[in-house]
Design a protein around this motif. Structure first.
Motif, PDB file in Angstrom:
ATOM      1  N   SER A 167     -14.169 -50.853  11.423  1.00  0.00           N
ATOM      2  CA  SER A 167     -14.350 -49.430  10.966  1.00  0.00           C
ATOM      3  C   SER A 167     -15.884 -48.739  11.209  1.00  0.00           C
ATOM      4  CB  SER A 167     -14.780 -49.724   9.236  1.00  0.00           C
ATOM      5  OG  SER A 167     -15.835 -50.321   9.043  1.00  0.00           O
ATOM      6  N   ILE A 170     -15.117 -46.774  14.186  1.00  0.00           N
ATOM      7  CA  ILE A 170     -14.105 -45.425  13.388  1.00  0.00           C
ATOM      8  C   ILE A 170     -15.049 -44.383  13.119  1.00  0.00           C
ATOM      9  CG2 ILE A 170     -12.462 -44.648  12.311  1.00  0.00           C
ATOM     10  CD1 ILE A 170     -11.174 -47.219  13.087  1.00  0.00           C
ATOM     11  N   TRP A 171     -15.945 -45.466  11.993  1.00  0.00           N
ATOM     12  CA  TRP A 171     -17.351 -44.472  11.565  1.00  0.00           C
ATOM     13  C   TRP A 171     -18.315 -43.879  12.357  1.00  0.00           C
ATOM     14  CZ3 TRP A 171     -22.726 -45.838  10.120  1.00  0.00           C
ATOM     15  CH2 TRP A 171     -22.993 -44.871   9.059  1.00  0.00           C
ATOM     16  N   ASP A 173     -17.306 -41.980  15.395  1.00  0.00           N
ATOM     17  CA  ASP A 173     -16.389 -42.123  15.994  1.00  0.00           C
ATOM     18  C   ASP A 173     -16.067 -40.364  15.094  1.00  0.00           C
ATOM     19  OD1 ASP A 173     -15.230 -42.622  17.866  1.00  0.00           O
ATOM     20  OD2 ASP A 173     -13.418 -43.211  17.817  1.00  0.00           O
ATOM     21  N   GLU A 174     -15.913 -40.509  13.072  1.00  0.00           N
ATOM     22  CA  GLU A 174     -16.098 -39.448  12.864  1.00  0.00           C
ATOM     23  C   GLU A 174     -17.006 -38.460  12.117  1.00  0.00           C
ATOM     24  OE1 GLU A 174     -12.302 -39.605  10.895  1.00  0.00           O
ATOM     25  OE2 GLU A 174     -11.555 -40.326  12.754  1.00  0.00           O
ATOM     26  N   GLN A 177     -18.892 -40.332   9.023  1.00  0.00           N
ATOM     27  CA  GLN A 177     -17.775 -40.006   7.127  1.00  0.00           C
ATOM     28  C   GLN A 177     -16.697 -41.333   7.152  1.00  0.00           C
ATOM     29  OE1 GLN A 177     -17.761 -38.091   4.836  1.00  0.00           O
ATOM     30  NE2 GLN A 177     -20.187 -37.213   6.137  1.00  0.00           N
ATOM     31  N   PRO A 178     -17.148 -41.889   5.628  1.00  0.00           N
ATOM     32  CA  PRO A 178     -17.695 -41.473   4.584  1.00  0.00           C
ATOM     33  C   PRO A 178     -19.161 -41.839   4.655  1.00  0.00           C
ATOM     34  CG  PRO A 178     -16.006 -43.706   4.590  1.00  0.00           C
ATOM     35  CD  PRO A 178     -15.698 -43.337   5.494  1.00  0.00           C
ATOM     36  N   GLU A 182     -20.743 -45.627   0.855  1.00  0.00           N
ATOM     37  CA  GLU A 182     -19.017 -45.556   0.123  1.00  0.00           C
ATOM     38  C   GLU A 182     -18.147 -46.467   1.171  1.00  0.00           C
ATOM     39  OE1 GLU A 182     -16.896 -41.940  -0.278  1.00  0.00           O
ATOM     40  OE2 GLU A 182     -14.760 -42.840   0.360  1.00  0.00           O
ATOM     41  N   LEU A 183     -18.741 -46.764   2.687  1.00  0.00           N
ATOM     42  CA  LEU A 183     -18.090 -47.129   2.700  1.00  0.00           C
ATOM     43  C   LEU A 183     -18.262 -48.382   2.747  1.00  0.00           C
ATOM     44  CD1 LEU A 183     -16.319 -47.449   5.835  1.00  0.00           C
ATOM     45  CD2 LEU A 183     -18.244 -47.928   7.560  1.00  0.00           C
ATOM     46  N   ASP A 185     -19.246 -50.622   0.110  1.00  0.00           N
ATOM     47  CA  ASP A 185     -18.456 -51.233  -0.880  1.00  0.00           C
ATOM     48  C   ASP A 185     -17.166 -50.941  -1.116  1.00  0.00           C
ATOM     49  OD1 ASP A 185     -21.276 -50.195  -2.408  1.00  0.00           O
ATOM     50  OD2 ASP A 185     -20.308 -48.208  -3.597  1.00  0.00           O
ATOM     51  N   TRP A 186     -16.221 -49.806   0.118  1.00  0.00           N
ATOM     52  CA  TRP A 186     -14.848 -50.018   0.770  1.00  0.00           C
ATOM     53  C   TRP A 186     -14.828 -51.689   1.079  1.00  0.00           C
ATOM     54  CZ3 TRP A 186     -13.014 -46.113   4.437  1.00  0.00           C
ATOM     55  CH2 TRP A 186     -10.886 -46.336   4.764  1.00  0.00           C
ATOM     56  N   LEU A 187     -16.057 -51.982   1.944  1.00  0.00           N
ATOM     57  CA  LEU A 187     -15.470 -53.396   2.818  1.00  0.00           C
ATOM     58  C   LEU A 187     -15.704 -54.579   1.910  1.00  0.00           C
ATOM     59  CD1 LEU A 187     -17.662 -52.643   6.297  1.00  0.00           C
ATOM     60  CD2 LEU A 187     -15.330 -52.515   6.063  1.00  0.00           C
TER      61      LEU A 187
ATOM     62  N   ARG B 152      -9.620 -41.776   5.318  1.00  0.00           N
ATOM     63  CA  ARG B 152      -9.544 -42.657   4.876  1.00  0.00           C
ATOM     64  C   ARG B 152      -8.126 -43.418   5.056  1.00  0.00           C
ATOM     65  NH1 ARG B 152     -12.940 -39.929   2.680  1.00  0.00           N
ATOM     66  NH2 ARG B 152     -14.367 -40.333   1.126  1.00  0.00           N
ATOM     67  N   MET B 155      -8.209 -45.003   9.081  1.00  0.00           N
ATOM     68  CA  MET B 155      -9.316 -46.029   9.111  1.00  0.00           C
ATOM     69  C   MET B 155      -8.547 -47.663   8.719  1.00  0.00           C
ATOM     70  SD  MET B 155     -13.031 -46.583   7.854  1.00  0.00           S
ATOM     71  CE  MET B 155     -14.203 -45.212   8.255  1.00  0.00           C
ATOM     72  N   ARG B 158      -5.574 -48.256  10.620  1.00  0.00           N
ATOM     73  CA  ARG B 158      -6.680 -49.055  12.191  1.00  0.00           C
ATOM     74  C   ARG B 158      -7.783 -50.744  11.798  1.00  0.00           C
ATOM     75  NH1 ARG B 158      -9.611 -44.268  14.618  1.00  0.00           N
ATOM     76  NH2 ARG B 158     -10.118 -45.101  16.518  1.00  0.00           N
ATOM     77  N   MET B 159      -8.179 -50.315  10.994  1.00  0.00           N
ATOM     78  CA  MET B 159      -9.038 -51.844  10.618  1.00  0.00           C
ATOM     79  C   MET B 159      -7.648 -52.955  10.694  1.00  0.00           C
ATOM     80  SD  MET B 159     -12.090 -50.514   7.683  1.00  0.00           S
ATOM     81  CE  MET B 159     -12.622 -52.595   6.772  1.00  0.00           C
ATOM     82  N   VAL B 197      -6.349 -51.296  -1.706  1.00  0.00           N
ATOM     83  CA  VAL B 197      -8.297 -50.709  -2.132  1.00  0.00           C
ATOM     84  C   VAL B 197      -8.349 -49.490  -1.392  1.00  0.00           C
ATOM     85  CG1 VAL B 197     -10.505 -52.045  -1.672  1.00  0.00           C
ATOM     86  CG2 VAL B 197      -8.809 -53.292  -1.610  1.00  0.00           C
ATOM     87  N   ARG B 201      -9.702 -44.534  -3.908  1.00  0.00           N
ATOM     88  CA  ARG B 201     -10.620 -43.878  -3.278  1.00  0.00           C
ATOM     89  C   ARG B 201      -9.688 -42.455  -2.572  1.00  0.00           C
ATOM     90  NH1 ARG B 201     -15.222 -46.234  -2.344  1.00  0.00           N
ATOM     91  NH2 ARG B 201     -15.772 -48.267  -2.860  1.00  0.00           N
TER      92      ARG B 201
END
Lengths: 216, 216
Positions: A167, A170-171, A173-174, A177-178, A182-183, A185-187, B152, B155, B158-159, B197, B201
């Protein structure tokens, strides 16, 4: 006689000099692929002579890269240092914040290393990175209060750590973002979700999940 | 005059010969690290002369390895071929069964490649592996009926793919425990869990989740 306010040259100890050169190298690696950073670039960035850099890294670019990687790995391990009190998921969130800060700071070098295929990648560099992964897993077990993680728990934790690495690549690369909060909390939510799946098959993991109730 | 029942030598076409040599190489790579397989070993395994192997792979070990990797990547892509009917999670499970069969068959070569740090790893071999990852993700979007996956969802997918790779490396390390059927079910459940999850979002992912109700 008082010393001049801004000395033109200060004599650094061997360790200080080495550390200064590694800092310069890490700054370069943060913006360029490892194969595009030469010892001459490091000399220029550190404002020292080329022979001096070669004296510290007689093994050339490969030695410089491995030393810089060891130094970055050490820094990354410090991201995982987290006191053993307060809610578990809050601790995990704080460690992830520091980790994402590290990724942000070392962007290009971090990607190049983890994406593989770089000319500077060897079984030694792979071992350094694997050591950091193991350290991350050990911190997680320690916070969970598990001294003897079984195979299903271990596989789940290692899969999640790999997913976190993916992740963050990718983060980058992007364009980051997010937003990192936010990333993070998502993780954290994904960590709970994958442990919950494993809990359905593994009594050890099921017993641990109680500790994840928010507020504990 | 009828041909002899078992011809001592059969003249192979260039393509057949190349394919025979690659099969022999892949068998060797399945049990030994790439750097430990020489062109001489391939000649011996295929029962042909050394000059013949060198004629097909004048670039030496590196060329042989990349050709074998391309051939393995092609085989791996076929694992993802799955008709677009029946319950989505059943389709995913079948693709995972084929994938785990591939991992089982190519054990050592698969680990060496994905663990990185091998001398035969280059930006070209990394690109081949990344191509397979992209193909896996595209198959998933196609089965989900998504033509324009948002960041989202991408990601998350891919994860999960990275986590599947990690789990298969650990699985090989742990003497193929748990049994592949259990690992497959666990990975399918993790897929649903991480999408769930993300659905919290991301409206696109939330809309897709309906398709995952068992039996649909």
């Amino acid at each position: 006689m008082p010393p001049p306010a801004v000395p033109a040259y200060r004599r650094l100890s061997v360790e200080e000099r080495r550390s200064q050169l590694l800092d310069s190298a890490l700054t370069l690696f943060a913006h360029r692929a490892p194969e595009d950073v030469s010892l001459d670039d490091v000399a220029e960035a550190a404002g020292v002579s080329r022979p001096l850099v070669y004296r510290y890294f007689p093994g050339g670019k490969q030695q410089l890269y491995e030393a810089a990687l060891r130094s970055a790995a050490e820094e990354l391990r410090h991201c995982f240092d987290e006191p053993h009190d307060g809610p578990l998921l809050t601790r995990l969130g704080r460690a992830l914040d520091r980790y994402l800060g590290f990724v942000d700071e070392h962007a290009t070098g971090f990607s190049a290393l983890l994406q593989g295929g770089s000319v500077v990648e060897t079984s030694r560099t792979t071992a350094i990175v694997d050591g950091v992964r193991r350290a991350a897993a050990d911190h997680i077990y320690s916070h969970l209060g598990v001294t003897d993680p079984g195979p299903r728990l271990r596989m789940t934790v290692r899969m999640w750590i790999t997913a976190v690495e993916a992740s963050s690549l990718i983060w980058l690369d992007e364009e980051k973002q997010p937003p990192s909060g936010e990333l993070r909390d998502w993780l954290v939510e994904q960590f709970v979700a994958v442990l919950t799946v494993t809990a359905g098959r593994d009594p050890q993991t099921a017993a641990l999940l109680a500790a994840f109730t928010p507020g504990t």
